[in-house]
Design a protein around this motif. Structure first.
Motif, PDB file in Angstrom:
ATOM      1  N   ASN A   1      -4.979  -0.162  -4.210  1.00 56.52           N
ATOM      2  CA  ASN A   1      -4.060   0.440  -3.243  1.00 56.52           C
ATOM      3  C   ASN A   1      -4.052   1.965  -3.324  1.00 56.52           C
ATOM      4  OD1 ASN A   1      -3.274  -1.895  -1.946  1.00 56.52           O
ATOM      5  ND2 ASN A   1      -1.413  -2.187  -3.162  1.00 56.52           N
TER       6      ASN A   1
ATOM      7  N   ARG B   1      -6.472   2.611  -0.713  1.00 59.42           N
ATOM      8  CA  ARG B   1      -5.987   2.189   0.595  1.00 59.42           C
ATOM      9  C   ARG B   1      -4.890   3.097   1.127  1.00 59.42           C
ATOM     10  NH1 ARG B   1      -6.229  -3.981  -1.765  1.00 59.42           N
ATOM     11  NH2 ARG B   1      -8.510  -4.150  -1.612  1.00 59.42           N
TER      12      ARG B   1
ATOM     13  N   GLU C   1      -8.825  -4.992   2.080  1.00 61.14           N
ATOM     14  CA  GLU C   1      -7.896  -5.868   1.359  1.00 61.14           C
ATOM     15  C   GLU C   1      -8.426  -7.301   1.302  1.00 61.14           C
ATOM     16  OE1 GLU C   1      -3.698  -5.410   2.203  1.00 61.14           O
ATOM     17  OE2 GLU C   1      -4.090  -3.507   3.217  1.00 61.14           O
TER      18      GLU C   1
ATOM     19  N   VAL D   1       0.826  -1.211   0.000  1.00 60.58           N
ATOM     20  CA  VAL D   1       0.000   0.000   0.000  1.00 60.58           C
ATOM     21  C   VAL D   1       0.856   1.254   0.000  1.00 60.58           C
ATOM     22  CG1 VAL D   1      -1.665   1.333   1.365  1.00 60.58           C
ATOM     23  CG2 VAL D   1      -1.972  -1.137   1.090  1.00 60.58           C
TER      24      VAL D   1
END
Length: 282
Positions: free
Chosen positions: A204, A207, A158, A74
């Motif tokens: 990501n 995230r 995730e 990430v």
């Protein structure tokens, strides 16, 4: 007459980005930044229109979307890295400046490049996503925007997000485009995100988001913001506040009835908005 788009590979630091290039070599440069869950192919029709008008376009598959620019973790998708990629692309292409155009996540990156590196941007046209400070305000204060953005919770989870989006031949991913994006283009986007690690890399971006996005300062480059009334992800409140964070000539273009997928659905009015901004800037 339509211009042929060519595909090339551009090294930037340890990575290599896939870039689609078109238009006359002496044309003013336009950098086209795609969003999620798309690819550089989302710009094909807009790029052709800009090329026919004499502009030189560069549409990269951004970090995580280019096969040779897909790092793990990430942290590798923090906004500082995304911004550095774009500046590095300009350097690698030999471009001191360019007209910037961004849709969705590409718009977010373009806003922040404009705030941090205004000397590299001749003009800015952002599509769907407004200035991060306007969006951040709406996420805090506007109930409608909070509801529209509720999907982000899934994308930040995730493992679960990947399973949900890719199962049954990526049915959920395909459904996001509705019936406004050509099936062949949806197939192209989905095929890219179906590559090993690609969807996780794209997710990501979400995230790695932090609250300091909302602290992005006002931009000082001539800007056009294009928003559509049928956008299910981006409401009117943030769109109408966008201009408060531009300390330069500004235009707010509203496409009535269009969905979130403006580059694919509305290439002609979007190309006009980009050309108008580029010509007004010189």
């Amino acid at each position: 007459m339509s211009t042929l788009l060519e595909h090339t590979h551009v090294p930037v630091g340890p990575f290599t980005f896939d870039v689609t290039v078109g238009g006359p070599t002496d044309g003013d440069a336009v950098l086209l930044l795609h969003g999620y869950p798309e690819s550089a192919a989302s710009w094909s029709r807009v790029a052709t229109l800009l090329n026919d008008a004499g502009l030189r376009t560069y549409a990269p598959n951004q970090r995580g979307y280019s096969r040779s620019a897909r790092p793990d973790g990430v942290e590798s998708y923090r906004i500082d890295h995304l911004v550095a990629d774009v500046v590095g692309l300009l350097d690698a292409l030999g471009l001191d400046t360019a007209h910037f155009v961004g849709h969705d996540w590409g718009a977010a990156v373009a806003w922040i490049v404009a705030a941090r590196h205004p000397d590299r941007i001749t003009s800015l046209t952002t599509v769907s996503v407004p200035h991060p400070a306007a969006f951040g305000w709406a996420l805090r204060e506007d109930a409608d925007q909070k509801e529209r953005s509720s999907y982000i919770r899934l994308l930040r989870t995730e493992g679960k997000a990947e399973r949900v989006l890719l199962r049954d031949d990526a049915q959920a991913l395909r459904a996001m485009f509705g019936d406004v994006v050509a099936p062949a283009l949806v197939d192209e986007h989905v095929a890219l995100l179906g590559e090993p690690g690609a969807l996780t890399a794209a997710l990501n971006w979400y995230r790695a988001m932090t609250s300091d996005f909302a602290e992005t300062p006002a931009v000082t480059v001539p800007t056009t913001y294009v928003w559509s009334t049928g956008d299910i992800a981006m409401g009117r409140a943030a769109a109408e506040r966008c201009g408060e964070f531009v300390d330069a000539p500004y235009e707010f273009v509203v496409l009535d009835g269009a969905t979130h997928w403006i580059p694919e659905e509305c290439p002609e009015p979007l190309a006009r908005a980009i050309l108008d901004r580029a010509r007004a800037t010189g």
